[in-house]
Scaffold this active site. Sequence first.
Site, PDB file in Angstrom:
ATOM      1  N   LYS A 257       0.844  -1.201   0.000  1.00 24.59           N
ATOM      2  CA  LYS A 257       0.000   0.000   0.000  1.00 24.59           C
ATOM      3  C   LYS A 257       0.878   1.250   0.000  1.00 24.59           C
ATOM      4  CE  LYS A 257      -0.329  -0.344   5.042  1.00 24.59           C
ATOM      5  NZ  LYS A 257      -1.133  -0.940   6.133  1.00 24.59           N
TER       6      LYS A 257
ATOM      7  N   TYR B 276      16.638  29.700  10.245  1.00 30.92           N
ATOM      8  CA  TYR B 276      15.411  30.358  10.702  1.00 30.92           C
ATOM      9  C   TYR B 276      15.287  30.335  12.225  1.00 30.92           C
ATOM     10  CZ  TYR B 276      13.312  30.528   6.027  1.00 30.92           C
ATOM     11  OH  TYR B 276      13.024  30.799   4.723  1.00 30.92           O
TER      12      TYR B 276
HETATM   13  C1  LIG Z   1      -0.401  -1.976   6.777  1.00 32.27           C
HETATM   14  C2  LIG Z   1      -1.017  -3.267   7.129  1.00 32.27           C
HETATM   15  C3  LIG Z   1      -0.225  -4.416   7.275  1.00 32.27           C
HETATM   16  C4  LIG Z   1       1.281  -4.378   7.257  1.00 32.27           C
HETATM   17  O1  LIG Z   1       1.749  -3.915   8.509  1.00 32.27           O
HETATM   18  P1  LIG Z   1       3.315  -3.818   8.846  1.00 32.27           P
HETATM   19  O2  LIG Z   1       3.339  -3.391  10.259  1.00 32.27           O
HETATM   20  O3  LIG Z   1       3.846  -2.761   7.927  1.00 32.27           O
HETATM   21  O4  LIG Z   1       3.911  -5.124   8.582  1.00 32.27           O
HETATM   22  C5  LIG Z   1      -0.873  -5.629   7.477  1.00 32.27           C
HETATM   23  N1  LIG Z   1      -2.219  -5.689   7.545  1.00 32.27           N
HETATM   24  C6  LIG Z   1      -3.010  -4.600   7.439  1.00 32.27           C
HETATM   25  C7  LIG Z   1      -4.485  -4.744   7.549  1.00 32.27           C
HETATM   26  C8  LIG Z   1      -2.435  -3.348   7.245  1.00 32.27           C
HETATM   27  O5  LIG Z   1      -3.213  -2.269   7.155  1.00 32.27           O
END
Ligand SMILES: *Cc1c(COP(=O)(O)O)cnc(C)c1O
Length: 368
Positions: free
Chosen positions: A40, A256
């Site tokens: 994702k 800054y």
């Molecule tokens: C993002 C996600 C994962 C992966 O999690 P990690 O901690 O990055 O391994 C797995 N399952 C779901 C439902 C997620 O949203």
Amino acid sequence: MNHPSGCASAVLTIDLGALADNWRTLAARVAPAECGAVVKANAYGLGVEQVAPALWAAGARTFFVALMEEGLILRDVLPEADIYVLGGLLLGTAEAFPGPRLRPVLSSPAEIEDWARLCAARGVDLPAAIHVDTGMNRLGLTLEEAFALAQRGAGFTPSLIGTHLACADTPGHPFTALQRERFARVAAAFAGIPASLANSAGCLGGRELHFDLTRPGIALYGGVAVAGTPPLKPVVRLEVPVIQVRNGLPGDSVGYGAAQTLKRESRIAILSFGYADGFFRAYGATDAHAGADAIIAGRRCPLVGRVSMDLTAVDVTDLPEGAVKRGDMAVILGDGISVDELAAHGGTIGYEVLTSLGARYRRVYSGG
Ligand SMILES: *Cc1c(COP(=O)(O)O)cnc(C)c1O
């Protein structure tokens, strides 16, 4: 972005060999459970069009994205993969899933009804996962809804039943055992349907967390999944150019807000990147607290003053005379600086460092 040759931009190198090694490490760990991959958010910012084929070549067959749009991009890259969309069905989108063979992760009775209606209309069991909430209170059916559904049937046969862990990054957290126990009861109620519980931290935990299919993300990309446990191989390396080296006197301030005042005669290297590149302002230094480090000429050097939008200053006073000059590269990630080390300087986590990596970096894929 196009980069004229010779243009000294920051370079983000993504090691697809290390990524594939990390997937194989997790796959071996969870076998005989299947090891999927979560890609994702553009593969946690690293580029799904390069990352997904590398994971497929390593052996991954089941992939997870958050959004339908991400699923469509992934389908073009991986024509044969099983692709689950974690965000499920936005209102009115069910009919768009079967064409590109995307599988929604259904998280509410309303979504399940939408899918059942579509399956009935088409006269087929279209694959979809059912997400059951075991304590996170984010998405998913309640346990009562899940048991009732298992009894009366969804109107289609789900291809996967899943839940998500809230606290698996803390070793031995009692909430993980509670979620596992609840999910085992749900999985038993949906006997014969593959079950999925483990994120990266779950993959690195005990066998009882692996069920049939795992869903690692962060560990693939070199981030820490379990607090206090070293990450797998680092995948990202970030180098940025020094565009000027200048001198400062005691009492001078840098950047800054005049947030940091020099205590000695100093040399300052100015780097060509900043918070517009996802190098958070919180990484900067003030008189009250140190900031992140950069590695220049093989040595760690501290940031000095605030991070600007496009510029970042580093104190190179302790480097030997002439060790750093205009055009040299400073290492921001790599050579021992991990995404989690950087994250800690900004009060955040490796996930956010990765998903914020800037669009202006020249991206180089190695080891593929
Ligand atoms: C993002 C996600 C994962 C992966 O999690 P990690 O901690 O990055 O391994 C797995 N399952 C779901 C439902 C997620 O949203």
